[in-house]
Design a protein around this motif. Sequence first.
Motif, short mmCIF file in Angstrom:
data_model
loop_
_atom_site.label_atom_id
_atom_site.label_comp_id
_atom_site.label_asym_id
_atom_site.label_seq_id
_atom_site.Cartn_x
_atom_site.Cartn_y
_atom_site.Cartn_z
N PRO A 1 0.81 -1.23 0.00
CA PRO A 1 0.00 0.00 0.00
C PRO A 1 0.84 1.27 0.00
O PRO A 1 0.50 2.24 -0.67
N LYS B 1 -4.87 4.69 -5.06
CA LYS B 1 -5.75 5.45 -4.17
C LYS B 1 -6.08 6.82 -4.78
O LYS B 1 -7.18 7.34 -4.61
N THR C 1 -3.74 9.08 2.03
CA THR C 1 -2.51 8.53 1.47
C THR C 1 -1.41 9.55 1.67
O THR C 1 -1.67 10.73 1.95
N GLY D 1 0.77 1.70 -5.04
CA GLY D 1 -0.33 1.70 -4.09
C GLY D 1 -0.92 3.08 -3.90
O GLY D 1 -2.15 3.25 -3.80
#
Length: 571
Positions: A467, A476, A542, A472
């Motif tokens: 992630p 997002k 994020t 990753g």
Amino acid sequence: MFHESVIVCFVAIAALSSAAPPPPPSSSPSGEWWRDSFIYQVYPRSFKDSNGDGIGDLNGVTSKLDYFVDLNISAFWLSPIFKSPMVDFGYDISNFTAIDPIFGTTNDFKKLTTEAHARGLKVILDWVPNHSSDEHPWFEKSIKKIKPYDDYYVWKDAKIINGTRHPPNNWLSIFLGSAWEWNDKRQQYYLHQFAIKQPDLNFRNAALRKEMEDALVFWVKNGADGFRIDSIPYVYEDAQFRDEPIVPNSGKPADDPATLKHIYTIDQIETYQLVQAWRNAIDSLGGEKKILMTEAYTSLPNTVKYYEYGSNVPFNFMFVTGLNNHSTALDFKRSIDGWINNIPKGGNYIANWVVDNHDNPRVTTRFGSLRADQNSMLAAVLPGLGVIYNGDEIGMEGLQLSWKQTVDPQGCNAGPERYASLSRDGERTPFQWDTTTSAGFSTSNITWLPVNPNYKTLNLAAQKNVPKSHYGIFKKLVALKSSEIIKSGELQVILATDKVLGVVRRLPNTTPIVLLINFSNDAIQIDASAWMNIPSNMSVYTSSVSSNISLGAHLDTTSLKLNGASAVILA
């Protein structure tokens, strides 16, 4: 196509041209599938090789369609795949309605579009209207003055000075040197604003305009969902062929186009009218709406004017050419505000943010590897469309090739002393899929450009299930792009400090989306809550790989620490 000497920074704001544009589009954006999404540029030679010859191809792209689905992008556009001698790797086209065998066949293209459409993906083609290859049958017939092809290209008599033959005027090629080349058979010069083997088409000729319009229609009927129009400002030139003014004290060699003010070779009003004609021709076919994206390295007013003539996406290159690793938070704010404020009012025009492309050093080269995620994060949080180049989603880095390895004509023409700053090979190296042979790009150890040696650690497979990786993070960002708060929320671009840029998106009774970017290389602690009027406690949606901020963490925005060159999105 691109040359740094013709860039005009987007920061400068000027009045729009007084030329009367057509009426704005209808107030309904219905059918504009590209809104609030990311479009992904594929450089086919370097994306995926399906047959082991070391060159990427259409079947290779088809084999990776599920990768695009996983990213959740709306569309991908392919750099030129048409028949070509490959002097400029597909930007020198010898048949506008045929696929080059290097990439496959028309049936391979149809298979690609069919399978893409079945997955909900759109396919955009790169359209190169300014010139053809000198190996195009049209040019060969034009040399012989066979009608109607005799006037398909821009031909001019020589200028005779003291009995010596000279080019018709002082125009210079983007690839350095005179923009005119003498042809012994025809006994005239032809114009080539790019390579010598790329003669400029003459769009003042009605038959030529019809040929090119028919080719666009051909590809729509064969599955294309739109076009990215290459180097559009160059399509028309001054009808009087006047010398361009010389830039005083440019500091550039005499063969460099930066020594001239380009008032007669680009940005002519007929260019905009041509885009409008193409818009009308494509719309007249009916069916689902097709996208037109225009590539124009020109002033901000000249760029946004394309909106009013049918371009859905006049490429905004501020992140690519107008800003760099020396730019401040204030520079970014001014540029973003300038673009947003100059989009024409009264229609359903949307902003766009180009993160990278095949003609410029990669974002990791321009801004540094610590800031690899920064511009994608901006493109996600700012309103409108994001455009990303293959490899940016995994933080691929540019490769400095030697003079012997250089194949890009822009670099080759510059010679061994200047090639390093002009060659575009470094950003075109093969995509790094995994740690197998040639980074999983090809089964061959020899590829058309070398694979970056860092592929052993920097590749998609290493990031796919992590992630807090570039991949990753980008996934997002794509998901965030389509959220209601990004689609329709209020926009604020704020200087949280002189080193920190903040972007806030707000909807009533909803937690805002907040992007913070530290433009300093040193860690900074700020009270973002007070400066930006945001909640005192927010969660991390994020954050950049360099941020050292955990995804999902709850942060006190009254005392928020940002590592040097880091960025975070809070929700």
